[in-house]
Design an enzyme around this catalytic site. Structure first.
Site, mmCIF file in Angstrom:
data_model
loop_
_atom_site.group_PDB
_atom_site.id
_atom_site.type_symbol
_atom_site.label_atom_id
_atom_site.label_comp_id
_atom_site.label_asym_id
_atom_site.label_seq_id
_atom_site.Cartn_x
_atom_site.Cartn_y
_atom_site.Cartn_z
ATOM 1 N N LYS A 83 0.751 -1.270 0.116
ATOM 2 C CA LYS A 83 0.109 0.043 0.082
ATOM 3 C C LYS A 83 1.055 1.366 -0.069
ATOM 4 C CE LYS A 83 -4.558 0.776 0.358
ATOM 5 N NZ LYS A 83 -5.669 0.084 -0.211
ATOM 6 N N ASN A 186 -20.458 3.887 -4.884
ATOM 7 C CA ASN A 186 -20.175 3.115 -6.065
ATOM 8 C C ASN A 186 -20.443 1.601 -5.812
ATOM 9 O OD1 ASN A 186 -18.989 5.353 -7.546
ATOM 10 N ND2 ASN A 186 -17.094 5.205 -6.394
HETATM 11 P P1 NAD Z 1 -18.103 5.181 -1.762
HETATM 12 O O1 NAD Z 1 -17.628 6.141 -1.115
HETATM 13 O O2 NAD Z 1 -18.608 5.449 -3.254
HETATM 14 O O3 NAD Z 1 -19.508 4.873 -1.163
HETATM 15 C C1 NAD Z 1 -19.716 4.863 0.304
HETATM 16 C C2 NAD Z 1 -21.031 5.245 0.705
HETATM 17 O O4 NAD Z 1 -21.141 5.218 2.099
HETATM 18 C C3 NAD Z 1 -21.142 6.821 0.294
HETATM 19 O O5 NAD Z 1 -22.054 7.161 -0.662
HETATM 20 C C4 NAD Z 1 -21.310 7.476 1.800
HETATM 21 O O6 NAD Z 1 -21.974 8.482 1.762
HETATM 22 C C5 NAD Z 1 -21.881 6.241 2.511
HETATM 23 N N1 NAD Z 1 -21.978 6.620 4.026
HETATM 24 C C6 NAD Z 1 -20.773 7.035 4.687
HETATM 25 N N2 NAD Z 1 -21.155 6.884 6.146
HETATM 26 C C7 NAD Z 1 -22.343 6.444 6.195
HETATM 27 C C8 NAD Z 1 -23.239 6.068 7.088
HETATM 28 N N3 NAD Z 1 -23.053 6.261 8.433
HETATM 29 N N4 NAD Z 1 -24.450 5.324 6.944
HETATM 30 C C9 NAD Z 1 -24.642 5.163 5.750
HETATM 31 N N5 NAD Z 1 -23.939 5.540 4.541
HETATM 32 C C10 NAD Z 1 -22.739 6.134 4.643
HETATM 33 O O7 NAD Z 1 -17.341 3.922 -1.686
HETATM 34 P P2 NAD Z 1 -17.257 2.302 -2.221
HETATM 35 O O8 NAD Z 1 -16.238 2.742 -3.338
HETATM 36 O O9 NAD Z 1 -18.819 2.112 -2.739
HETATM 37 O O10 NAD Z 1 -16.687 1.435 -1.444
HETATM 38 C C11 NAD Z 1 -17.705 1.074 -0.057
HETATM 39 C C12 NAD Z 1 -16.835 0.313 0.741
HETATM 40 O O11 NAD Z 1 -16.404 -0.657 0.120
HETATM 41 C C13 NAD Z 1 -15.730 1.125 1.216
HETATM 42 O O12 NAD Z 1 -15.589 0.571 3.199
HETATM 43 C C14 NAD Z 1 -14.352 0.398 0.720
HETATM 44 O O13 NAD Z 1 -13.145 0.755 1.317
HETATM 45 C C15 NAD Z 1 -14.940 -0.743 0.328
HETATM 46 N N6 NAD Z 1 -14.270 -1.275 -0.742
HETATM 47 C C16 NAD Z 1 -14.638 -0.667 -2.125
HETATM 48 C C17 NAD Z 1 -13.916 -1.447 -3.116
HETATM 49 C C18 NAD Z 1 -14.192 -0.615 -4.480
HETATM 50 O O14 NAD Z 1 -13.771 -1.375 -5.434
HETATM 51 N N7 NAD Z 1 -14.587 0.525 -4.602
HETATM 52 C C19 NAD Z 1 -13.070 -2.482 -3.287
HETATM 53 C C20 NAD Z 1 -12.819 -3.147 -1.867
HETATM 54 C C21 NAD Z 1 -13.561 -2.625 -0.783
#
Ligand code: NAD
Length: 363
Positions: A83, A186
């Site tokens: 990382k 996302n």
């Molecule tokens: P993102 O930022 O697009 O979406 C996260 C969403 O959660 C946002 O819309 C935010 O407003 C919402 N949120 C934040 N706090 C909240 C709460 N207390 N209650 C309800 N909603 C809340 O992120 P993402 O890319 O969709 O990723 C989501 C999770 O998955 C993260 O933890 C990320 O680390 C994990 N993840 C993502 C990927 C990827 O490919 N994007 C891969 C592995 C893990």
């Protein structure tokens, strides 16, 4: 090069390499942590965050790089864990010069570490970094890959959620299954669409009302307040927002039979995994379930085509089922079994591990 003392840090876990990158001209201050390369080069995102200090950045780099080793090992990828963290506010401090300097720093590691986008960095940033290093993934390559791994993460989470439902609720059919999805970002939105298409009944929450509104309008979901989404009377709770959602405050309110979501580090501590086990709630370990994104990124490195990638992501179901069965047979928590299985995979070739070098590269 000056040395940096990292081996006494509480998050240090035999990391092979920790490098501090500084470029005074662009203001770059970054740390690259390579946890383990016994299965292959260390692939992991490059995060940009306004860390309070160098210690906080080091902590994040050490912890996240270790997590990547576990994730790639259980995803059966020929990759290790690494990382990069850039210290700074992405909206204020990010510049083309800073990203180019980061590319130089990654290139100097000669391929031990391969970077990709993460919080605070984008596909476009990876393209700039890629002007200075070959060791970058998650960039747009032709029509097949858009660079964004989120749809693959959502697909893998969907596959894993189905495996968990099959194991605990003994059903292949998601029609009528009640699922609460926390976070309509996302991954959460893509996942909700897949669940809707499979006939599930959706309950969704986000701190941004417009994202909830979109899911209500486009997917027929029921809107729920963010503070109670984990406590709904549903079959599956799917955390897709932030880490630490299974904690002292929330754990006793969860009544779902299954927890299966994409968010990283869902358990506030390992004790919370044990507590879920005692309460007979089936927890699908987050880093197993959300590996679709890293698998996608690995295939963007040229390992195969879309069909092969899809088949690889489908394998998440088998890995999870193996973990569930072993945990059941041994009466242990699923996260402990997952960690053990991952460790057995990357420790197999531990004799090839390079010695720790903690160095500061100043350019
Ligand atoms: P993102 O930022 O697009 O979406 C996260 C969403 O959660 C946002 O819309 C935010 O407003 C919402 N949120 C934040 N706090 C909240 C709460 N207390 N209650 C309800 N909603 C809340 O992120 P993402 O890319 O969709 O990723 C989501 C999770 O998955 C993260 O933890 C990320 O680390 C994990 N993840 C993502 C990927 C990827 O490919 N994007 C891969 C592995 C893990």
């Amino acid at each position: 090069m000056t040395s940096m003392n990292v081996s006494s840090h509480p998050e240090f876990d035999g990391h092979e390499q920790v490098v501090m990158c500084e470029d005074r001209a662009s203001g770059l201050r970054a740390i690259i942590a390579v946890h383990n390369t016994s299965r292959g080069p260390a692939l992991g995102g490059c995060r940009m965050w306004p860390y309070l200090n160098e210690e906080a950045a080091l902590r994040d780099a050490l912890r996240l790089s270790r997590g990547m080793t576990y994730k790639s090992a259980l995803a059966d990828l020929p990759l290790g864990g690494g990382k990069a963290v850039i210290m700074g506010d992405p909206r204020r401090d990010k510049s083309r010069e800073l990203l180019l300097a980061m590319g130089d720093c990654i290139e100097k590691l000669g391929g031990t570490y391969i970077t990709a986008e993460d919080s605070g960095t984008s596909v476009a940033d990876m393209e700039v970094i890629g002007e200075r290093t070959r060791f970058v993934s998650g960039v747009v390559k032709g029509a097949e890959h858009g660079g964004d791994p989120s749809p693959s993460t959502a697909y893998g989470t969907f596959i894993g959620l189905k495996a968990a439902v099959k194991h605990r609720l003994h059903s292949d059919d998601l029609r009528g299954l009640r699922v609460a999805v926390q976070g309509m970002g996302n991954v959460g939105f893509h996942l909700a669409r897949l669940l809707r298409d499979a006939g599930a009944e959706l309950f969704v929450a986000d701190i941004h009302p417009e994202l909830v509104e979109r899911a209500v309008l486009e997917l027929g979901a029921t809107a729920v307040a963010p503070g109670i989404i984990h406590a709904l009377d549903v079959d599956v709770f799917s955390p897709c927002a932030m880490g630490g959602v299974i904690n002292d405050q929330s754990i006793d309110d969860i009544s779902a039979a299954v927890i299966a979501g994409a968010a990283n580090n869902q358990l506030a501590s390992r004790d919370h995994g044990l507590r879920l086990h005692e309460r007979n709630i089936l927890y699908a370990p987050d880093y197993v379930l959300n590996a679709g994104g890293i698998i996608d990124i690995a295939y963007q490195q040229g390992a195969g085509d879309q069909q092969a990638m899809r088949a690889h992501i489908d394998g998440i179901a088998n890995t999870l089922t193996e973990i569930f069965q072993r945990a059941g047979a041994e009466n242990r928590s699923t996260h402990a079994v997952a960690d053990e299985l991952a460790e057995s995979r990357f420790q197999q070739s531990a004799s090839q591990v390079m010695p720790v070098t903690a160095a500061r590269a100043v350019s």
